[in-house]
Design an enzyme around this catalytic site. Structure first.
Site, PDB file in Angstrom:
ATOM      1  N   ASP A  30      15.374   6.724  34.025  1.00  0.00           N
ATOM      2  CA  ASP A  30      15.376   6.880  32.633  1.00  0.00           C
ATOM      3  C   ASP A  30      14.657   8.068  32.407  1.00  0.00           C
ATOM      4  OD1 ASP A  30      15.886   4.961  29.893  1.00  0.00           O
ATOM      5  OD2 ASP A  30      14.735   6.543  29.787  1.00  0.00           O
ATOM      6  N   ILE A  31      14.827   8.966  31.258  1.00  0.00           N
ATOM      7  CA  ILE A  31      14.116  10.051  30.960  1.00  0.00           C
ATOM      8  C   ILE A  31      12.842   9.683  30.312  1.00  0.00           C
ATOM      9  CG2 ILE A  31      15.134  10.531  28.752  1.00  0.00           C
ATOM     10  CD1 ILE A  31      15.477  13.510  29.919  1.00  0.00           C
ATOM     11  N   ASN A  87      21.294  -3.407  25.894  1.00  0.00           N
ATOM     12  CA  ASN A  87      21.387  -3.193  24.400  1.00  0.00           C
ATOM     13  C   ASN A  87      22.866  -3.091  23.873  1.00  0.00           C
ATOM     14  OD1 ASN A  87      18.772  -3.681  24.415  1.00  0.00           O
ATOM     15  ND2 ASN A  87      18.434  -1.270  24.395  1.00  0.00           N
ATOM     16  N   GLY A  93      19.473  -2.146  19.399  1.00  0.00           N
ATOM     17  CA  GLY A  93      18.736  -1.039  19.772  1.00  0.00           C
ATOM     18  C   GLY A  93      19.609   0.207  20.668  1.00  0.00           C
ATOM     19  N   GLN A  94      20.746   0.208  20.730  1.00  0.00           N
ATOM     20  CA  GLN A  94      21.543   0.855  21.709  1.00  0.00           C
ATOM     21  C   GLN A  94      21.728   2.232  21.089  1.00  0.00           C
ATOM     22  OE1 GLN A  94      25.647  -0.430  22.540  1.00  0.00           O
ATOM     23  NE2 GLN A  94      25.814   1.250  24.121  1.00  0.00           N
ATOM     24  N   HIS A 100      25.256   0.731  29.499  1.00  0.00           N
ATOM     25  CA  HIS A 100      24.376   0.662  30.506  1.00  0.00           C
ATOM     26  C   HIS A 100      23.465  -0.432  30.440  1.00  0.00           C
ATOM     27  CE1 HIS A 100      22.713   2.557  26.885  1.00  0.00           C
ATOM     28  NE2 HIS A 100      21.577   2.312  27.135  1.00  0.00           N
ATOM     29  N   HIS A 102      19.499  -1.636  31.701  1.00  0.00           N
ATOM     30  CA  HIS A 102      18.104  -0.911  31.945  1.00  0.00           C
ATOM     31  C   HIS A 102      17.760  -2.076  33.039  1.00  0.00           C
ATOM     32  CE1 HIS A 102      17.478   1.530  28.181  1.00  0.00           C
ATOM     33  NE2 HIS A 102      18.596   0.536  27.810  1.00  0.00           N
TER      34      HIS A 102
HETATM   35  P1  5GP Z   1      19.641   2.367  24.721  1.00  0.00           P
HETATM   36  O1  5GP Z   1      18.610   2.641  23.646  1.00  0.00           O
HETATM   37  O2  5GP Z   1      20.881   3.099  24.249  1.00  0.00           O
HETATM   38  O3  5GP Z   1      19.829   1.173  25.276  1.00  0.00           O
HETATM   39  O4  5GP Z   1      19.103   3.285  25.833  1.00  0.00           O
HETATM   40  C1  5GP Z   1      19.308   4.461  26.245  1.00  0.00           C
HETATM   41  C2  5GP Z   1      18.154   5.150  27.134  1.00  0.00           C
HETATM   42  O5  5GP Z   1      18.777   6.406  27.695  1.00  0.00           O
HETATM   43  C3  5GP Z   1      17.055   5.407  26.703  1.00  0.00           C
HETATM   44  O6  5GP Z   1      16.022   4.533  27.574  1.00  0.00           O
HETATM   45  C4  5GP Z   1      16.843   6.754  26.866  1.00  0.00           C
HETATM   46  O7  5GP Z   1      15.203   7.125  27.411  1.00  0.00           O
HETATM   47  C5  5GP Z   1      17.656   7.045  28.027  1.00  0.00           C
HETATM   48  N1  5GP Z   1      18.223   8.492  28.015  1.00  0.00           N
HETATM   49  C6  5GP Z   1      18.725   9.132  26.648  1.00  0.00           C
HETATM   50  N2  5GP Z   1      19.090  10.497  27.132  1.00  0.00           N
HETATM   51  C7  5GP Z   1      18.943  10.573  28.504  1.00  0.00           C
HETATM   52  C8  5GP Z   1      19.042  11.581  29.511  1.00  0.00           C
HETATM   53  O8  5GP Z   1      19.483  12.583  28.996  1.00  0.00           O
HETATM   54  N3  5GP Z   1      18.781  11.426  30.725  1.00  0.00           N
HETATM   55  C9  5GP Z   1      18.151  10.296  31.076  1.00  0.00           C
HETATM   56  N4  5GP Z   1      17.759  10.075  32.447  1.00  0.00           N
HETATM   57  N5  5GP Z   1      18.071   9.259  30.229  1.00  0.00           N
HETATM   58  C10 5GP Z   1      18.403   9.318  28.892  1.00  0.00           C
END
Ligand code: 5GP
Ligand code: ZN
Length: 114
Positions: A30-31, A87, A93-94, A100, A102
């Site tokens: 995760d970034i 999520n 919180g998606q 995906h 986590h």
């Molecule tokens: P969500 O909130 O949709 O469950 O999680 C999305 C996740 O994707 C977040 O934890 C966010 O840090 C990660 N993320 C978003 N854009 C990128 C990206 O370009 N590269 C990577 N490695 N992670 C990303």
């Protein structure tokens, strides 16, 4: 999906720190990690969220769980434990509309989440 960030990562158009890959799924860091270990595991097929999982995708989801177990071992969090979060939607919180998992660990995590 043309404008999906995670589809672009799968196609190599956006770089990632790859942890695991096979023909069905991709795992990468995760970034913006929320713990010492924070890996995202995504199917290579674009599925928006849990609500969009079709019966034909269930094998892919089961495969993902098996891969999560292997990633936990690879990242040395298998013994101490970890959390798997999926999520869904606005209230869940998606932020990225490509399903995906986590995989979070490397420290004691708070429960329940907010
Ligand atoms: P969500 O909130 O949709 O469950 O999680 C999305 C996740 O994707 C977040 O934890 C966010 O840090 C990660 N993320 C978003 N854009 C990128 C990206 O370009 N590269 C990577 N490695 N992670 C990303
Ligand atoms: Zn996508």
């Amino acid at each position: 999906m043309e404008d999906c960030i995670f589809c672009k990562i799968i196609k190599g158009e956006i770089p990632c720190k790859k942890i695991y890959e096979d023909d069905m799924v991709l795992g990468f860091e995760d970034i913006n990690p929320t713990a010492p270990i924070h890996v995202l595991l995504i199917p290579k097929k674009h599925i928006k969220d849990i609500n969009e999982i079709a019966n034909e995708d269930l094998n892919l989801m089961a495969h993902s769980l098996g891969v999560i177990k292997d990633i936990a071992k690879q990242m040395n969090i298998k013994e101490n434990g970890y959390r798997v979060v999926l999520n869904c939607g606005k209230d869940g919180g998606q932020e990225v509309p490509h399903i995906h998992f986590h995989i979070i660990g490397g420290r004691k995590l708070n429960w329940p989440p907010g």
